[in-house]
Design a protein around this motif. Structure first.
Motif, PDB file in Angstrom:
ATOM      1  N   LYS A 167       0.904  -1.376   0.005  1.00 25.82           N
ATOM      2  CA  LYS A 167      -0.057  -0.084  -0.007  1.00 25.82           C
ATOM      3  C   LYS A 167       0.809   1.101   0.039  1.00 25.82           C
ATOM      4  CE  LYS A 167      -3.676  -2.269   2.615  1.00 25.82           C
ATOM      5  NZ  LYS A 167      -4.391  -2.330   3.759  1.00 25.82           N
ATOM      6  N   PHE A 168       0.638   2.091  -0.724  1.00 22.89           N
ATOM      7  CA  PHE A 168       1.721   3.325  -0.966  1.00 22.89           C
ATOM      8  C   PHE A 168       0.602   4.530  -0.521  1.00 22.89           C
ATOM      9  CE2 PHE A 168       2.884   0.263  -4.055  1.00 22.89           C
ATOM     10  CZ  PHE A 168       4.257   0.253  -3.519  1.00 22.89           C
ATOM     11  N   LEU A 169      -0.539   4.936  -1.140  1.00 25.06           N
ATOM     12  CA  LEU A 169      -1.046   6.362  -0.964  1.00 25.06           C
ATOM     13  C   LEU A 169      -2.581   6.057  -0.381  1.00 25.06           C
ATOM     14  CD1 LEU A 169       0.195   9.071  -3.345  1.00 25.06           C
ATOM     15  CD2 LEU A 169       0.764   8.705  -0.829  1.00 25.06           C
ATOM     16  N   GLY A 170      -2.952   6.201   0.945  1.00 23.40           N
ATOM     17  CA  GLY A 170      -4.112   6.059   1.019  1.00 23.40           C
ATOM     18  C   GLY A 170      -5.149   7.096   0.714  1.00 23.40           C
ATOM     19  N   TYR A 171      -4.988   7.930   0.166  1.00 25.48           N
ATOM     20  CA  TYR A 171      -5.921   9.048  -0.158  1.00 25.48           C
ATOM     21  C   TYR A 171      -5.345   9.958  -1.485  1.00 25.48           C
ATOM     22  CZ  TYR A 171      -1.844  11.736   1.609  1.00 25.48           C
ATOM     23  OH  TYR A 171      -0.631  12.092   2.235  1.00 25.48           O
ATOM     24  N   LEU A 172      -6.263  10.468  -2.090  1.00 22.75           N
ATOM     25  CA  LEU A 172      -6.055  11.453  -3.183  1.00 22.75           C
ATOM     26  C   LEU A 172      -6.450  12.862  -2.841  1.00 22.75           C
ATOM     27  CD1 LEU A 172      -7.370   9.209  -6.058  1.00 22.75           C
ATOM     28  CD2 LEU A 172      -5.164   9.476  -5.254  1.00 22.75           C
ATOM     29  N   VAL A 173      -5.606  13.857  -2.942  1.00 27.50           N
ATOM     30  CA  VAL A 173      -5.893  15.080  -2.409  1.00 27.50           C
ATOM     31  C   VAL A 173      -5.581  16.121  -3.581  1.00 27.50           C
ATOM     32  CG1 VAL A 173      -5.354  16.775  -0.825  1.00 27.50           C
ATOM     33  CG2 VAL A 173      -5.192  14.335  -0.164  1.00 27.50           C
ATOM     34  N   CYS A 174      -6.455  16.955  -3.784  1.00 29.58           N
ATOM     35  CA  CYS A 174      -6.182  18.223  -4.642  1.00 29.58           C
ATOM     36  C   CYS A 174      -5.973  19.396  -3.572  1.00 29.58           C
ATOM     37  CB  CYS A 174      -7.238  18.653  -5.593  1.00 29.58           C
ATOM     38  SG  CYS A 174      -7.656  17.436  -6.899  1.00 29.58           S
ATOM     39  N   CYS A 175      -4.804  20.128  -3.660  1.00 31.63           N
ATOM     40  CA  CYS A 175      -4.293  21.033  -2.755  1.00 31.63           C
ATOM     41  C   CYS A 175      -4.331  22.544  -3.425  1.00 31.63           C
ATOM     42  CB  CYS A 175      -2.975  20.516  -2.180  1.00 31.63           C
ATOM     43  SG  CYS A 175      -2.373  21.680  -0.897  1.00 31.63           S
ATOM     44  N   VAL A 176      -4.705  23.302  -2.669  1.00 29.29           N
ATOM     45  CA  VAL A 176      -4.911  24.686  -3.041  1.00 29.29           C
ATOM     46  C   VAL A 176      -4.159  25.530  -1.998  1.00 29.29           C
ATOM     47  CG1 VAL A 176      -6.078  26.820  -3.664  1.00 29.29           C
ATOM     48  CG2 VAL A 176      -6.870  24.667  -4.369  1.00 29.29           C
TER      49      VAL A 176
ATOM     50  N   ARG B 248       3.974  12.233  -5.893  1.00 32.42           N
ATOM     51  CA  ARG B 248       3.325  11.717  -7.059  1.00 32.42           C
ATOM     52  C   ARG B 248       4.053  10.204  -7.253  1.00 32.42           C
ATOM     53  NH1 ARG B 248       4.339  14.908 -12.337  1.00 32.42           N
ATOM     54  NH2 ARG B 248       6.712  14.554 -11.858  1.00 32.42           N
ATOM     55  N   MET B 249       3.091   9.157  -7.331  1.00 25.79           N
ATOM     56  CA  MET B 249       3.212   7.752  -7.579  1.00 25.79           C
ATOM     57  C   MET B 249       2.914   7.437  -9.182  1.00 25.79           C
ATOM     58  SD  MET B 249       4.556   6.625  -4.622  1.00 25.79           S
ATOM     59  CE  MET B 249       4.045   4.728  -4.416  1.00 25.79           C
ATOM     60  N   THR B 250       3.788   7.088  -9.737  1.00 26.10           N
ATOM     61  CA  THR B 250       3.628   6.633 -11.256  1.00 26.10           C
ATOM     62  C   THR B 250       3.637   5.196 -11.449  1.00 26.10           C
ATOM     63  OG1 THR B 250       4.358   8.740 -11.956  1.00 26.10           O
ATOM     64  CG2 THR B 250       4.072   6.891 -13.564  1.00 26.10           C
ATOM     65  N   ASN B 251       2.580   4.529 -11.582  1.00 30.37           N
ATOM     66  CA  ASN B 251       2.555   3.100 -11.545  1.00 30.37           C
ATOM     67  C   ASN B 251       2.735   2.667 -13.219  1.00 30.37           C
ATOM     68  OD1 ASN B 251       2.263   2.627  -8.858  1.00 30.37           O
ATOM     69  ND2 ASN B 251      -0.116   2.640  -9.143  1.00 30.37           N
ATOM     70  N   MET B 252       3.596   1.845 -13.462  1.00 30.69           N
ATOM     71  CA  MET B 252       3.958   1.761 -14.934  1.00 30.69           C
ATOM     72  C   MET B 252       4.089   0.091 -15.225  1.00 30.69           C
ATOM     73  SD  MET B 252       7.172   4.197 -15.289  1.00 30.69           S
ATOM     74  CE  MET B 252       7.788   4.216 -13.621  1.00 30.69           C
ATOM     75  N   ASN B 253       3.221  -0.320 -15.958  1.00 27.28           N
ATOM     76  CA  ASN B 253       3.125  -1.813 -16.605  1.00 27.28           C
ATOM     77  C   ASN B 253       3.962  -1.975 -17.901  1.00 27.28           C
ATOM     78  OD1 ASN B 253       2.244  -4.154 -18.017  1.00 27.28           O
ATOM     79  ND2 ASN B 253       0.453  -4.088 -16.624  1.00 27.28           N
ATOM     80  N   ILE B 254       4.949  -2.340 -17.418  1.00 26.50           N
ATOM     81  CA  ILE B 254       6.051  -2.378 -18.592  1.00 26.50           C
ATOM     82  C   ILE B 254       5.764  -3.350 -19.957  1.00 26.50           C
ATOM     83  CG2 ILE B 254       7.829  -1.887 -17.275  1.00 26.50           C
ATOM     84  CD1 ILE B 254       8.729  -4.700 -16.898  1.00 26.50           C
ATOM     85  N   TYR B 255       4.760  -4.158 -19.644  1.00 26.02           N
ATOM     86  CA  TYR B 255       4.244  -5.187 -20.754  1.00 26.02           C
ATOM     87  C   TYR B 255       3.090  -4.554 -21.622  1.00 26.02           C
ATOM     88  CZ  TYR B 255       7.132  -8.662 -18.130  1.00 26.02           C
ATOM     89  OH  TYR B 255       8.158  -9.307 -17.452  1.00 26.02           O
ATOM     90  N   LYS B 256       2.241  -3.977 -20.853  1.00 24.86           N
ATOM     91  CA  LYS B 256       1.149  -3.279 -21.490  1.00 24.86           C
ATOM     92  C   LYS B 256       1.488  -1.969 -21.816  1.00 24.86           C
ATOM     93  CE  LYS B 256      -2.368  -6.214 -19.171  1.00 24.86           C
ATOM     94  NZ  LYS B 256      -3.651  -6.206 -18.563  1.00 24.86           N
ATOM     95  N   ARG B 257       2.513  -1.233 -21.426  1.00 22.96           N
ATOM     96  CA  ARG B 257       3.053   0.242 -21.710  1.00 22.96           C
ATOM     97  C   ARG B 257       1.918   0.842 -21.174  1.00 22.96           C
ATOM     98  NH1 ARG B 257       6.342  -0.291 -27.534  1.00 22.96           N
ATOM     99  NH2 ARG B 257       8.010  -1.773 -26.635  1.00 22.96           N
ATOM    100  N   LYS B 258       1.629   0.964 -20.139  1.00 28.38           N
ATOM    101  CA  LYS B 258       0.302   1.771 -19.580  1.00 28.38           C
ATOM    102  C   LYS B 258       0.898   2.550 -18.379  1.00 28.38           C
ATOM    103  CE  LYS B 258      -3.881  -0.682 -21.374  1.00 28.38           C
ATOM    104  NZ  LYS B 258      -4.979  -1.311 -20.981  1.00 28.38           N
ATOM    105  N   GLU B 259       0.430   3.665 -17.995  1.00 27.60           N
ATOM    106  CA  GLU B 259       0.984   4.337 -16.872  1.00 27.60           C
ATOM    107  C   GLU B 259      -0.322   4.789 -16.095  1.00 27.60           C
ATOM    108  OE1 GLU B 259       3.728   7.156 -17.324  1.00 27.60           O
ATOM    109  OE2 GLU B 259       5.153   6.090 -18.409  1.00 27.60           O
ATOM    110  N   GLU B 260      -0.201   4.741 -14.692  1.00 31.15           N
ATOM    111  CA  GLU B 260      -1.302   5.223 -13.886  1.00 31.15           C
ATOM    112  C   GLU B 260      -0.367   6.147 -12.598  1.00 31.15           C
ATOM    113  OE1 GLU B 260      -4.753   3.929 -10.674  1.00 31.15           O
ATOM    114  OE2 GLU B 260      -3.414   2.720 -11.361  1.00 31.15           O
ATOM    115  N   GLU B 261      -1.129   7.432 -12.940  1.00 26.23           N
ATOM    116  CA  GLU B 261      -0.604   8.190 -11.916  1.00 26.23           C
ATOM    117  C   GLU B 261      -1.294   8.948 -10.697  1.00 26.23           C
ATOM    118  OE1 GLU B 261       0.270  13.093 -12.386  1.00 26.23           O
ATOM    119  OE2 GLU B 261       2.051  12.104 -13.528  1.00 26.23           O
ATOM    120  N   ILE B 262      -0.742   8.754  -9.513  1.00 27.62           N
ATOM    121  CA  ILE B 262      -1.427   9.227  -8.336  1.00 27.62           C
ATOM    122  C   ILE B 262      -0.833  10.272  -7.628  1.00 27.62           C
ATOM    123  CG2 ILE B 262      -2.606   8.556  -6.290  1.00 27.62           C
ATOM    124  CD1 ILE B 262      -2.509   5.499  -6.998  1.00 27.62           C
ATOM    125  N   THR B 263      -1.543  11.470  -7.547  1.00 30.45           N
ATOM    126  CA  THR B 263      -0.763  12.340  -6.759  1.00 30.45           C
ATOM    127  C   THR B 263      -1.495  12.762  -5.399  1.00 30.45           C
ATOM    128  OG1 THR B 263      -2.240  14.146  -7.727  1.00 30.45           O
ATOM    129  CG2 THR B 263       0.129  13.608  -8.844  1.00 30.45           C
TER     130      THR B 263
END
Length: 233
Positions: free
Chosen positions: A2-11, A176-191
């Motif tokens: 488990k990495f980030l337990g929350y997604l936050v938009c910050c102003v 910022r956490m970027t999960n990269m699937n090297i076989y499917k060449r897909k990325e998912e970004e969590i900030t």
């Protein structure tokens, strides 16, 4: 894992002022030495016990100890889950507080050395922006994770620990956490954003999300022997 337990938009809101009191406060903050708020260098191993204030039964342990080898003295900070599983470890150069190594744990609970691109996780001055970037394997061989943290000084504060008020520096982490699937060449970004507290003569004493939906606070500091007995229970 488990990495980030929350997604936050910050102003962020900034205000300006011209009063002499504000100028004096600013000067006082800049003159502080952040390294005095980092973990103290001790010969004995210490275990920091953090309590989850949202889920009171959940804990996190940080094992802090000094190592002296051919590279000189350095400080290791290991993070453990409530059940004693190692989550990750940071190896700091004592003189510069640069990171020498970042160790992660794969799905088989094997330690692996991550690739460090940026090795600053703790600023040496309050005007410095500490930048950390590390790449490591995810929960399976097809996943690679890029973890990035930018840490900035936010404010001075005071916390109470062992019934004593302690001077504290508050930092804001932009993650910022970027999960990269090297076989499917897909990325998912969590900030996300988290607020971290370092107290003079102690080190990390608290961290939480801006909404405090995730909130851990230092409860006590144990010796290695006390921690082993606690884990065995």
């Amino acid at each position: 894992m488990k990495f980030l337990g929350y997604l936050v938009c910050c102003v962020l809101l900034f205000s300006c002022g011209n009063s002499s009191q504000e100028e004096n406060t600013k000067h006082s903050e800049v003159s502080l030495n952040p390294s005095a708020f980092f973990y103290p260098i001790c010969d004995s191993t210490r275990i920091y016990v953090y309590r989850d204030l949202i889920n009171g039964l959940n804990e996190e342990f940080h094992r802090v100890y000094k190592v002296v080898d051919s590279k000189g003295p350095h400080l290791i900070v290991e993070r453990y889950a409530s059940d004693g599983r190692l989550l990750e470890a940071f190896n700091y150069n004592i003189d510069s507080l640069d990171l020498i190594d970042h160790i992660t744990v794969n799905a088989k609970q094997e330690k692996e050395q991550a690739i460090l691109f940026k090795n600053r996780l703790f600023p040496m001055t309050l005007s410095e922006e500490a930048c950390f970037a590390s790449k490591f394997r995810g929960v399976n061989d097809s996943m690679v994770i890029l973890k990035e943290i930018t840490r900035k000084f936010s404010s001075n504060s005071t916390i109470e620990f062992n019934n004593k008020p302690i001077e504290t520096l508050v930092f804001k982490d932009f993650i910022r956490m970027t999960n990269m699937n090297i076989y499917k060449r897909k990325e998912e970004e969590i900030t996300g954003v988290q607020v971290v507290y370092f107290s003079k003569g102690i080190g990390l004493t608290e961290w939480h999300s801006p909404s405090k939906s995730v909130h851990f606070k230092l409860e006590k500091i144990l010796s290695q022997e006390q921690w082993v007995q606690l884990i065995k229970k």
